[in-house]
Design a protein around this motif. Sequence first.
Motif, PDB file in Angstrom:
ATOM      1  N   LEU A  82       1.102  -1.200   0.015  1.00  8.08           N
ATOM      2  CA  LEU A  82       0.016   0.100   0.030  1.00  8.08           C
ATOM      3  C   LEU A  82       0.917   1.149  -0.095  1.00  8.08           C
ATOM      4  O   LEU A  82       1.955   1.032   0.342  1.00  8.08           O
ATOM      5  CB  LEU A  82      -0.795   0.010   1.235  1.00  8.08           C
ATOM      6  CG  LEU A  82      -0.317   0.111   2.604  1.00  8.08           C
ATOM      7  CD1 LEU A  82      -0.492   1.486   3.066  1.00  8.08           C
ATOM      8  CD2 LEU A  82      -0.996  -0.747   3.658  1.00  8.08           C
ATOM      9  N   PRO A  83       0.469   2.447  -0.487  1.00 12.32           N
ATOM     10  CA  PRO A  83       1.149   3.642  -0.619  1.00 12.32           C
ATOM     11  C   PRO A  83       1.295   4.320   0.750  1.00 12.32           C
ATOM     12  O   PRO A  83       0.287   4.350   1.531  1.00 12.32           O
ATOM     13  CB  PRO A  83       0.575   4.549  -1.739  1.00 12.32           C
ATOM     14  CG  PRO A  83      -0.661   3.813  -1.852  1.00 12.32           C
ATOM     15  CD  PRO A  83      -0.787   2.289  -1.300  1.00 12.32           C
ATOM     16  N   GLY A  84       2.415   4.918   0.817  1.00 10.88           N
ATOM     17  CA  GLY A  84       2.379   5.939   2.077  1.00 10.88           C
ATOM     18  C   GLY A  84       2.429   7.411   1.594  1.00 10.88           C
ATOM     19  O   GLY A  84       2.485   7.480   0.396  1.00 10.88           O
ATOM     20  N   ASN A  85       2.592   8.236   2.354  1.00 12.64           N
ATOM     21  CA  ASN A  85       2.524   9.729   2.008  1.00 12.64           C
ATOM     22  C   ASN A  85       4.061  10.212   1.236  1.00 12.64           C
ATOM     23  O   ASN A  85       3.809  11.335   0.583  1.00 12.64           O
ATOM     24  CB  ASN A  85       2.543  10.518   3.495  1.00 12.64           C
ATOM     25  CG  ASN A  85       3.652  10.364   4.388  1.00 12.64           C
ATOM     26  OD1 ASN A  85       4.158   9.002   4.857  1.00 12.64           O
ATOM     27  ND2 ASN A  85       4.599  11.222   4.665  1.00 12.64           N
ATOM     28  N   ASN A  86       5.007   9.164   1.427  1.00 16.14           N
ATOM     29  CA  ASN A  86       6.068   9.786   0.245  1.00 16.14           C
ATOM     30  C   ASN A  86       6.093   8.761  -0.938  1.00 16.14           C
ATOM     31  O   ASN A  86       7.109   9.044  -1.845  1.00 16.14           O
ATOM     32  CB  ASN A  86       7.537   9.360   1.232  1.00 16.14           C
ATOM     33  CG  ASN A  86       7.864  10.371   2.091  1.00 16.14           C
ATOM     34  OD1 ASN A  86       8.252  11.527   1.673  1.00 16.14           O
ATOM     35  ND2 ASN A  86       7.876  10.010   3.561  1.00 16.14           N
ATOM     36  N   ASP A  87       5.127   8.166  -1.034  1.00 12.41           N
ATOM     37  CA  ASP A  87       4.964   7.501  -2.257  1.00 12.41           C
ATOM     38  C   ASP A  87       4.114   8.369  -3.435  1.00 12.41           C
ATOM     39  O   ASP A  87       4.640   8.291  -4.564  1.00 12.41           O
ATOM     40  CB  ASP A  87       4.307   6.068  -2.211  1.00 12.41           C
ATOM     41  CG  ASP A  87       5.345   5.074  -1.664  1.00 12.41           C
ATOM     42  OD1 ASP A  87       6.420   4.963  -1.676  1.00 12.41           O
ATOM     43  OD2 ASP A  87       4.504   4.386  -0.388  1.00 12.41           O
ATOM     44  N   ILE A  88       3.235   9.005  -2.811  1.00 12.22           N
ATOM     45  CA  ILE A  88       2.218   9.872  -3.597  1.00 12.22           C
ATOM     46  C   ILE A  88       2.374  11.192  -2.517  1.00 12.22           C
ATOM     47  O   ILE A  88       1.617  11.280  -1.543  1.00 12.22           O
ATOM     48  CB  ILE A  88       0.780   9.145  -3.539  1.00 12.22           C
ATOM     49  CG1 ILE A  88       0.688   7.794  -4.187  1.00 12.22           C
ATOM     50  CG2 ILE A  88      -0.103  10.324  -4.523  1.00 12.22           C
ATOM     51  CD1 ILE A  88      -0.509   7.186  -4.133  1.00 12.22           C
ATOM     52  N   VAL A  89       3.063  11.973  -3.022  1.00 11.95           N
ATOM     53  CA  VAL A  89       3.249  13.327  -2.189  1.00 11.95           C
ATOM     54  C   VAL A  89       2.246  14.254  -2.319  1.00 11.95           C
ATOM     55  O   VAL A  89       1.585  14.453  -3.618  1.00 11.95           O
ATOM     56  CB  VAL A  89       4.696  13.781  -2.530  1.00 11.95           C
ATOM     57  CG1 VAL A  89       4.947  15.154  -1.846  1.00 11.95           C
ATOM     58  CG2 VAL A  89       5.827  12.703  -2.372  1.00 11.95           C
ATOM     59  N   LEU A 127      -7.583  10.635   3.783  1.00 13.07           N
ATOM     60  CA  LEU A 127      -8.510  10.912   4.869  1.00 13.07           C
ATOM     61  C   LEU A 127      -7.828  12.130   5.745  1.00 13.07           C
ATOM     62  O   LEU A 127      -8.421  12.653   6.554  1.00 13.07           O
ATOM     63  CB  LEU A 127      -8.734   9.491   5.735  1.00 13.07           C
ATOM     64  CG  LEU A 127      -9.447   8.708   5.044  1.00 13.07           C
ATOM     65  CD1 LEU A 127      -9.577   7.221   5.694  1.00 13.07           C
ATOM     66  CD2 LEU A 127     -11.040   9.204   4.391  1.00 13.07           C
ATOM     67  N   ARG A 128      -6.529  12.067   5.651  1.00 15.80           N
ATOM     68  CA  ARG A 128      -5.533  12.835   6.569  1.00 15.80           C
ATOM     69  C   ARG A 128      -5.490  14.241   6.024  1.00 15.80           C
ATOM     70  O   ARG A 128      -5.488  15.383   6.877  1.00 15.80           O
ATOM     71  CB  ARG A 128      -4.331  12.301   7.013  1.00 15.80           C
ATOM     72  CG  ARG A 128      -3.459  13.147   8.031  1.00 15.80           C
ATOM     73  CD  ARG A 128      -2.274  12.277   8.264  1.00 15.80           C
ATOM     74  NE  ARG A 128      -1.234  12.104   7.076  1.00 15.80           N
ATOM     75  CZ  ARG A 128      -0.676  12.926   6.669  1.00 15.80           C
ATOM     76  NH1 ARG A 128      -0.364  14.243   7.547  1.00 15.80           N
ATOM     77  NH2 ARG A 128       0.273  13.101   5.758  1.00 15.80           N
ATOM     78  N   VAL A 129      -4.981  14.484   4.708  1.00 14.41           N
ATOM     79  CA  VAL A 129      -4.942  15.648   4.056  1.00 14.41           C
ATOM     80  C   VAL A 129      -5.223  15.639   2.765  1.00 14.41           C
ATOM     81  O   VAL A 129      -5.709  14.832   2.042  1.00 14.41           O
ATOM     82  CB  VAL A 129      -3.221  16.009   3.953  1.00 14.41           C
ATOM     83  CG1 VAL A 129      -2.663  16.303   5.460  1.00 14.41           C
ATOM     84  CG2 VAL A 129      -2.493  15.031   3.358  1.00 14.41           C
ATOM     85  N   ASN A 130      -5.316  16.682   1.951  1.00 17.56           N
ATOM     86  CA  ASN A 130      -5.967  16.868   0.529  1.00 17.56           C
ATOM     87  C   ASN A 130      -4.877  16.590  -0.409  1.00 17.56           C
ATOM     88  O   ASN A 130      -3.827  17.390  -0.758  1.00 17.56           O
ATOM     89  CB  ASN A 130      -6.541  18.229   0.290  1.00 17.56           C
ATOM     90  CG  ASN A 130      -6.954  18.152  -1.171  1.00 17.56           C
ATOM     91  OD1 ASN A 130      -6.835  17.235  -1.852  1.00 17.56           O
ATOM     92  ND2 ASN A 130      -7.363  19.461  -1.516  1.00 17.56           N
ATOM     93  N   PRO A 160      -1.419   7.002  10.828  1.00 15.65           N
ATOM     94  CA  PRO A 160      -2.847   7.361  11.473  1.00 15.65           C
ATOM     95  C   PRO A 160      -3.462   8.452  10.586  1.00 15.65           C
ATOM     96  O   PRO A 160      -2.620   9.389  10.072  1.00 15.65           O
ATOM     97  CB  PRO A 160      -2.410   7.706  12.775  1.00 15.65           C
ATOM     98  CG  PRO A 160      -1.250   7.239  12.976  1.00 15.65           C
ATOM     99  CD  PRO A 160      -0.528   7.197  11.764  1.00 15.65           C
ATOM    100  N   VAL A 161      -4.955   8.481  10.645  1.00 16.23           N
ATOM    101  CA  VAL A 161      -5.618   9.608   9.762  1.00 16.23           C
ATOM    102  C   VAL A 161      -5.848  10.686  10.556  1.00 16.23           C
ATOM    103  O   VAL A 161      -6.282  11.859   9.825  1.00 16.23           O
ATOM    104  CB  VAL A 161      -6.866   9.015   9.145  1.00 16.23           C
ATOM    105  CG1 VAL A 161      -6.552   7.552   8.230  1.00 16.23           C
ATOM    106  CG2 VAL A 161      -7.748   8.506  10.311  1.00 16.23           C
ATOM    107  N   ASP A 162      -5.508  10.737  11.774  1.00 19.10           N
ATOM    108  CA  ASP A 162      -5.867  11.840  12.562  1.00 19.10           C
ATOM    109  C   ASP A 162      -4.738  12.934  12.382  1.00 19.10           C
ATOM    110  O   ASP A 162      -3.550  12.488  13.012  1.00 19.10           O
ATOM    111  CB  ASP A 162      -6.255  11.527  14.075  1.00 19.10           C
ATOM    112  CG  ASP A 162      -6.551  12.728  14.794  1.00 19.10           C
ATOM    113  OD1 ASP A 162      -6.389  14.024  14.578  1.00 19.10           O
ATOM    114  OD2 ASP A 162      -7.311  12.406  15.744  1.00 19.10           O
ATOM    115  N   ARG A 163      -4.905  13.960  11.880  1.00 19.03           N
ATOM    116  CA  ARG A 163      -3.693  15.133  11.767  1.00 19.03           C
ATOM    117  C   ARG A 163      -3.183  15.528  13.254  1.00 19.03           C
ATOM    118  O   ARG A 163      -1.938  15.656  13.373  1.00 19.03           O
ATOM    119  CB  ARG A 163      -3.839  16.328  11.097  1.00 19.03           C
ATOM    120  CG  ARG A 163      -3.140  17.023  10.598  1.00 19.03           C
ATOM    121  CD  ARG A 163      -3.419  18.047   9.358  1.00 19.03           C
ATOM    122  NE  ARG A 163      -2.459  18.756   8.859  1.00 19.03           N
ATOM    123  CZ  ARG A 163      -1.685  18.246   7.896  1.00 19.03           C
ATOM    124  NH1 ARG A 163      -1.355  17.098   7.561  1.00 19.03           N
ATOM    125  NH2 ARG A 163      -0.715  19.140   7.328  1.00 19.03           N
TER     126      ARG A 163
END
Length: 171
Positions: A82-89, A127-130, A160-163
Amino acid sequence: IALALPVNAQHFYFAQITDTHFGRDNNAERAAKVVASVNALPVKIEAVVVTGDIFDECILDDKVVQTALDTFKALRPPVYYLPGNNDIVENDQAPAMRDAFIKHIGPLASKTVVKGVVFLMVYTEPLRVNVGVEFDALKWLKRELDDAGDRPVIIFTHTPVDRDFYLNKMH
Protein backbone atom coordinates in the motif's frame (compact mmCIF):
# COMPACT_ATOMS: atom_id res chain seq x y z
CA ILE A 1 -9.76 -8.00 27.28
CA ALA A 2 -9.94 -11.53 25.97
CA LEU A 3 -10.91 -12.14 22.37
CA ALA A 4 -12.47 -15.38 21.30
CA LEU A 5 -10.81 -16.91 18.28
CA PRO A 6 -12.97 -18.46 15.59
CA VAL A 7 -13.26 -22.22 15.83
CA ASN A 8 -11.30 -22.68 12.61
CA ALA A 9 -8.56 -20.17 13.53
CA GLN A 10 -5.06 -21.15 12.49
CA HIS A 11 -1.81 -19.91 13.96
CA PHE A 12 0.45 -18.20 11.42
CA TYR A 13 3.20 -15.61 11.03
CA PHE A 14 3.39 -12.61 8.75
CA ALA A 15 5.96 -9.84 8.36
CA GLN A 16 5.46 -6.13 7.90
CA ILE A 17 8.01 -3.90 6.19
CA THR A 18 7.59 -0.14 6.09
CA ASP A 19 9.41 3.06 5.22
CA THR A 20 12.10 1.60 2.99
CA HIS A 21 12.45 5.00 1.26
CA PHE A 22 14.15 3.68 -1.87
CA GLY A 23 16.01 6.53 -3.57
CA ARG A 24 17.59 7.92 -0.41
CA ASP A 25 21.04 7.16 0.97
CA ASN A 26 21.85 3.45 1.18
CA ASN A 27 18.26 2.39 1.74
CA ALA A 28 18.29 -0.10 -1.15
CA GLU A 29 21.07 -2.04 0.56
CA ARG A 30 19.28 -1.81 3.90
CA ALA A 31 16.03 -3.09 2.35
CA ALA A 32 17.91 -5.99 0.74
CA LYS A 33 19.17 -6.97 4.21
CA VAL A 34 15.61 -6.81 5.57
CA VAL A 35 14.40 -9.05 2.73
CA ALA A 36 17.20 -11.53 3.43
CA SER A 37 16.32 -11.46 7.14
CA VAL A 38 12.65 -12.18 6.45
CA ASN A 39 13.62 -15.05 4.16
CA ALA A 40 15.94 -16.43 6.87
CA LEU A 41 13.38 -16.41 9.68
CA PRO A 42 13.12 -19.80 11.39
CA VAL A 43 9.33 -19.85 10.99
CA LYS A 44 7.17 -19.97 7.90
CA ILE A 45 6.01 -16.49 6.92
CA GLU A 46 2.64 -16.65 5.16
CA ALA A 47 2.66 -13.08 3.83
CA VAL A 48 4.65 -9.86 3.83
CA VAL A 49 2.86 -6.50 3.89
CA VAL A 50 4.82 -3.44 2.78
CA THR A 51 3.01 -0.54 4.41
CA GLY A 52 4.11 2.46 2.44
CA ASP A 53 6.89 4.93 1.91
CA ILE A 54 8.47 2.42 -0.40
CA PHE A 55 9.98 5.39 -2.22
CA ASP A 56 11.40 8.66 -0.97
CA GLU A 57 9.29 10.95 -3.18
CA CYS A 58 10.83 9.42 -6.31
CA ILE A 59 8.30 6.91 -7.65
CA LEU A 60 8.54 8.68 -11.03
CA ASP A 61 12.18 7.55 -11.34
CA ASP A 62 12.03 4.26 -13.25
CA LYS A 63 15.51 3.19 -12.10
CA VAL A 64 14.57 3.53 -8.42
CA VAL A 65 11.27 1.74 -9.03
CA GLN A 66 13.08 -1.15 -10.71
CA THR A 67 15.54 -1.39 -7.82
CA ALA A 68 12.64 -1.64 -5.35
CA LEU A 69 10.80 -4.22 -7.44
CA ASP A 70 13.94 -6.33 -7.83
CA THR A 71 14.60 -6.14 -4.09
CA PHE A 72 11.09 -7.19 -3.06
CA LYS A 73 10.96 -9.89 -5.76
CA ALA A 74 13.48 -11.81 -3.66
CA LEU A 75 10.93 -12.29 -0.85
CA ARG A 76 9.72 -15.89 -0.72
CA PRO A 77 6.25 -15.30 0.76
CA PRO A 78 3.52 -13.45 -1.15
CA VAL A 79 3.95 -9.66 -0.86
CA TYR A 80 1.21 -7.04 -0.57
CA TYR A 81 1.66 -3.28 -0.80
CA LEU A 82 0.00 0.00 0.00
CA PRO A 83 1.27 3.53 -0.65
CA GLY A 84 2.43 5.97 1.99
CA ASN A 85 2.78 9.73 2.13
CA ASN A 86 6.20 9.65 0.43
CA ASP A 87 4.98 7.41 -2.40
CA ILE A 88 2.22 9.82 -3.40
CA VAL A 89 3.29 13.27 -2.24
CA GLU A 90 0.75 16.01 -1.60
CA ASN A 91 1.72 18.32 -4.47
CA ASP A 92 0.91 18.82 -8.15
CA GLN A 93 2.65 15.53 -9.02
CA ALA A 94 0.26 13.48 -6.86
CA PRO A 95 -1.89 12.20 -9.78
CA ALA A 96 1.21 11.11 -11.73
CA MET A 97 2.63 9.48 -8.59
CA ARG A 98 -0.66 7.66 -7.97
CA ASP A 99 -0.67 6.41 -11.55
CA ALA A 100 2.94 5.25 -11.24
CA PHE A 101 2.17 3.42 -8.00
CA ILE A 102 -0.77 1.63 -9.60
CA LYS A 103 1.24 0.79 -12.74
CA HIS A 104 4.36 -0.51 -10.99
CA ILE A 105 3.24 -1.67 -7.55
CA GLY A 106 -0.52 -2.22 -7.49
CA PRO A 107 -3.85 -0.74 -6.43
CA LEU A 108 -4.33 1.85 -3.69
CA ALA A 109 -6.24 -0.74 -1.68
CA SER A 110 -6.27 -4.50 -1.80
CA LYS A 111 -7.42 -7.54 0.12
CA THR A 112 -6.18 -11.04 0.66
CA VAL A 113 -7.09 -13.85 3.01
CA VAL A 114 -4.32 -15.54 4.97
CA LYS A 115 -5.24 -18.68 6.93
CA GLY A 116 -8.82 -17.41 7.34
CA VAL A 117 -7.80 -13.86 8.37
CA VAL A 118 -8.74 -11.02 6.04
CA PHE A 119 -5.86 -8.61 5.38
CA LEU A 120 -6.98 -5.19 4.14
CA MET A 121 -4.22 -2.94 2.81
CA VAL A 122 -5.57 0.57 2.30
CA TYR A 123 -4.18 3.97 1.33
CA THR A 124 -5.59 6.40 3.91
CA GLU A 125 -3.60 9.59 3.26
CA PRO A 126 -6.59 11.31 1.57
CA LEU A 127 -8.44 10.98 4.90
CA ARG A 128 -5.69 12.94 6.65
CA VAL A 129 -4.85 15.65 4.11
CA ASN A 130 -5.92 16.79 0.66
CA VAL A 131 -3.35 14.88 -1.34
CA GLY A 132 -4.89 15.82 -4.67
CA VAL A 133 -5.84 12.22 -5.41
CA GLU A 134 -9.43 11.00 -5.50
CA PHE A 135 -9.80 7.82 -3.49
CA ASP A 136 -12.62 7.04 -1.08
CA ALA A 137 -10.81 4.88 1.47
CA LEU A 138 -13.76 4.77 3.86
CA LYS A 139 -16.17 3.55 1.18
CA TRP A 140 -13.71 0.84 0.13
CA LEU A 141 -13.03 -0.14 3.73
CA LYS A 142 -16.72 -0.35 4.66
CA ARG A 143 -17.44 -2.57 1.66
CA GLU A 144 -14.54 -4.89 2.49
CA LEU A 145 -15.42 -5.07 6.19
CA ASP A 146 -19.01 -5.95 5.29
CA ASP A 147 -17.70 -8.60 2.90
CA ALA A 148 -15.44 -10.05 5.61
CA GLY A 149 -18.48 -11.02 7.65
CA ASP A 150 -17.44 -12.68 10.89
CA ARG A 151 -13.91 -13.50 9.77
CA PRO A 152 -11.08 -11.79 11.68
CA VAL A 153 -9.65 -8.73 9.92
CA ILE A 154 -6.31 -6.92 10.10
CA ILE A 155 -6.28 -3.44 8.56
CA PHE A 156 -2.93 -2.16 7.30
CA THR A 157 -2.37 1.54 6.68
CA HIS A 158 0.72 3.70 6.50
CA THR A 159 -0.12 6.47 8.94
CA PRO A 160 -2.84 7.38 11.41
CA VAL A 161 -5.51 9.46 9.70
CA ASP A 162 -5.81 11.98 12.53
CA ARG A 163 -3.72 15.09 11.82
CA ASP A 164 -3.39 15.68 15.58
CA PHE A 165 -1.12 12.64 15.68
CA TYR A 166 1.45 14.63 13.73
CA LEU A 167 0.97 17.80 15.74
CA ASN A 168 1.94 15.85 18.87
CA LYS A 169 -1.38 16.37 20.62
CA MET A 170 -1.97 12.66 21.05
CA HIS A 171 1.36 11.72 22.63
